[in-house]
Design an enzyme around this catalytic site. Sequence first.
Site, mmCIF file in Angstrom:
data_model
loop_
_atom_site.group_PDB
_atom_site.id
_atom_site.type_symbol
_atom_site.label_atom_id
_atom_site.label_comp_id
_atom_site.label_asym_id
_atom_site.label_seq_id
_atom_site.Cartn_x
_atom_site.Cartn_y
_atom_site.Cartn_z
ATOM 1 N N LYS A 280 1.274 -1.311 0.115
ATOM 2 C CA LYS A 280 0.076 -0.196 -0.067
ATOM 3 C C LYS A 280 0.763 1.106 -0.242
ATOM 4 O O LYS A 280 0.488 2.459 -0.597
ATOM 5 C CB LYS A 280 -0.628 -0.400 1.212
ATOM 6 C CG LYS A 280 -2.340 -1.145 1.027
ATOM 7 C CD LYS A 280 -3.202 -0.800 1.939
ATOM 8 C CE LYS A 280 -4.036 -1.760 1.612
ATOM 9 N NZ LYS A 280 -5.486 -1.930 3.158
ATOM 10 N N ASP B 131 -9.253 2.404 2.665
ATOM 11 C CA ASP B 131 -9.912 1.752 3.710
ATOM 12 C C ASP B 131 -10.592 2.592 4.732
ATOM 13 O O ASP B 131 -11.533 2.220 5.751
ATOM 14 C CB ASP B 131 -8.529 1.703 3.900
ATOM 15 C CG ASP B 131 -8.372 0.069 3.781
ATOM 16 O OD1 ASP B 131 -9.107 -0.121 3.240
ATOM 17 O OD2 ASP B 131 -7.203 0.212 3.710
HETATM 18 P P1 NAP Z 1 0.709 -3.413 6.860
HETATM 19 O O1 NAP Z 1 0.926 -2.160 6.697
HETATM 20 O O2 NAP Z 1 1.753 -5.404 6.534
HETATM 21 O O3 NAP Z 1 0.974 -3.786 9.120
HETATM 22 C C1 NAP Z 1 1.065 -5.324 9.261
HETATM 23 C C2 NAP Z 1 0.480 -4.670 10.859
HETATM 24 O O4 NAP Z 1 0.270 -6.466 11.063
HETATM 25 C C3 NAP Z 1 1.757 -3.693 11.258
HETATM 26 O O5 NAP Z 1 1.522 -3.245 12.276
HETATM 27 C C4 NAP Z 1 2.759 -5.229 11.998
HETATM 28 O O6 NAP Z 1 3.200 -5.076 12.878
HETATM 29 C C5 NAP Z 1 1.489 -6.010 12.591
HETATM 30 N N1 NAP Z 1 2.162 -7.302 12.690
HETATM 31 C C6 NAP Z 1 2.274 -8.341 11.883
HETATM 32 N N2 NAP Z 1 3.146 -9.495 12.425
HETATM 33 C C7 NAP Z 1 2.995 -9.117 13.980
HETATM 34 C C8 NAP Z 1 3.332 -9.970 14.489
HETATM 35 N N3 NAP Z 1 4.060 -10.902 14.598
HETATM 36 N N4 NAP Z 1 3.025 -9.652 16.126
HETATM 37 C C9 NAP Z 1 2.604 -8.654 15.706
HETATM 38 N N5 NAP Z 1 2.471 -7.479 14.993
HETATM 39 C C10 NAP Z 1 2.891 -7.648 13.675
HETATM 40 O O7 NAP Z 1 -0.716 -4.460 6.882
HETATM 41 P P2 NAP Z 1 -1.870 -3.714 6.586
HETATM 42 O O8 NAP Z 1 -2.740 -3.567 4.816
HETATM 43 O O9 NAP Z 1 -2.301 -2.409 7.774
HETATM 44 O O10 NAP Z 1 -3.292 -4.968 6.566
HETATM 45 C C11 NAP Z 1 -3.597 -5.014 8.220
HETATM 46 C C12 NAP Z 1 -4.292 -6.332 8.065
HETATM 47 O O11 NAP Z 1 -5.510 -5.368 7.756
HETATM 48 C C13 NAP Z 1 -4.121 -6.879 7.541
HETATM 49 O O12 NAP Z 1 -5.098 -8.754 8.606
HETATM 50 C C14 NAP Z 1 -5.830 -6.838 6.257
HETATM 51 O O13 NAP Z 1 -6.414 -7.968 6.110
HETATM 52 C C15 NAP Z 1 -6.503 -6.127 7.217
HETATM 53 N N6 NAP Z 1 -7.368 -5.352 6.358
HETATM 54 C C16 NAP Z 1 -8.874 -5.442 5.853
HETATM 55 C C17 NAP Z 1 -9.099 -4.831 5.570
HETATM 56 C C18 NAP Z 1 -10.152 -5.007 5.692
HETATM 57 O O14 NAP Z 1 -11.942 -4.144 4.879
HETATM 58 N N7 NAP Z 1 -11.377 -5.225 6.664
HETATM 59 C C19 NAP Z 1 -8.826 -4.051 4.092
HETATM 60 C C20 NAP Z 1 -7.476 -4.339 4.386
HETATM 61 C C21 NAP Z 1 -6.568 -4.966 5.241
HETATM 62 P P3 NAP Z 1 5.247 -4.054 12.904
HETATM 63 O O15 NAP Z 1 4.960 -2.454 12.781
HETATM 64 O O16 NAP Z 1 5.384 -4.792 13.967
HETATM 65 O O17 NAP Z 1 6.099 -4.710 11.438
#
Ligand code: NAP
Length: 520
Positions: free
Chosen positions: A308, A349
Amino acid sequence: MTYLAVPIAAQNLERARQQIKAALAAGAEMLELRTDYLENLSVELVKNLIASVKSANDRRLPVIVTCRDKQQGGAIGYRQQLRVDVLTGALKAGGEFIDFEYDNFLSAENQEKIKLALSQNPKGRLILSAHNFETKFADIDKLYREILDVCPAAIPKLVYTANHINDCFEAFDLLHRTSGERIVFCMGAAGLVSRIIAKKLSCFVTFASVDEKSATAPGQLTIEQFKKLYRYDDIKADTELFGVIADPVGHSLSPAIHNAGFAEKRMNKLYLPLLVEGRQREFDLFLRNVLLRKWLNFGGFSVTIPHKQNALAFARTNQGFIEPLAGKIGAVNTLVIRADGKLSAYNTDYAAALDAITSTLRISRDDLNELPVAVVGAGGVARAIVAGLGDAGAKIKIYNRTVERAEKLAAEFNCEFAPLDDLPNVEVKLLINCTSIGMCPNVGQTLLPKECLKKDMAVFDTVYNPAETLLLKQAKQKRAKTIDGLSMFVNQALAQFKLFIGQKGNTALMRKTILGCLSR
Ligand code: NAP
């Protein structure tokens, strides 16, 4: 014409007949008899097999008879002499196509026998194939020309492993530059897209399996996936393409949602899963590859983990339009390709999340003012939600594994931050998981200790697969109000659909499609 061909890869005649029946019932348009899988192979056995196809097949589907060299992916290592006899015998028995390895065809003896059989069976056609199971061919255009120089009547088949989606563009270019009968596609997860758009690029054959167990090559889809999920019967040369850019992408529900929407409106559009591995460099290269090839007719993309922020950076260098809020959030989840080749970048989002919160809790956006909120995570979704809630006046504290990321985000949006270890002490009215923890297949995980979930709290998990995560189950047990990621997901998919086609999508259809996928 592109044939959707199903390989029949059985050890004996009886099992082959069962596979043929299943392939015909599933809607195969061609059968490839992989005779190198047959035990005790003989010319007679193959003639019997061809007779079985002809008698089982009142649609008169054409067959390709292949007896693959073990060195090029064959199953059983039969002698070359026998393999050539099988192919020439197959032509005599009425097989429409035989597939022989180009390298082996260069032997004068093999060439002479096969050319003789073809001249005696003028309805039969020769496919000359080359495979690279490791990587791209050194020079695919040269190889293509060489095959046609050696045998101008042959159908060249060039198949290689794509180690990255960017490797597929050479296959697309070759199909675009050439016409007539030729088979060019990529193997492996990164090559999947080349199998799906083979029909758009008029590749002579694309291969599918009857079910996942019977796939004969890495990255092969089932007929059902081709027909139901990827609108195979509706694909044309001018079909407009869309897709979700992600890594991993296999779990994404976006292809099912958007293709269902396109099908309902009978639109000449197809939505693809686009596995873009790597970082900014690979992401940029993928988009440059797409933008350079207008003839691929890409119209836009959904963008998700981990791209993103890469999408926003690319949109900035591309000098297109960036929705102001997307710029402030620092993340883009939707790219639309404009007629002038520039991109318009959006983040759907933020509003999707606020709408999910307010509609589930039956409150207005004004009620978010001064609301104490904990946001867990500091990635793309967290940024969107922090920006949106911050704009609405909520009092936000960000918790993240990498505390520096939480600190940075908090500084940008004027809120507080803390490490994950502080979560047991959290005292808020709204708690939001914006990490990927709990997402399928790791459904038994949650970052939030049970003791921080309270009755007078609302808990929002942005993870939508599964719809009810472990976190939401535990929140319900504590009688907290819950907001699922599905509502946000439907809201943002509807917004993307509108940006892609300029028309409103069908909310009920989108929700039903998502739930159908999740229940499988
Ligand atoms: P992202 O930019 O990659 O961010 C991931 C986040 O998760 C970061 O804060 C990361 O922490 C944390 N994380 C990942 N693995 C971890 C672990 N093992 N322990 C602790 N923290 C961890 O991802 P994103 O785009 O924000 O998406 C995050 C979630 O939102 C996904 O599950 C996705 O399915 C969901 N989502 C939902 C929608 C919806 O419409 N409902 C839309 C998009 C995404 P660090 O900073 O420490 O790496």
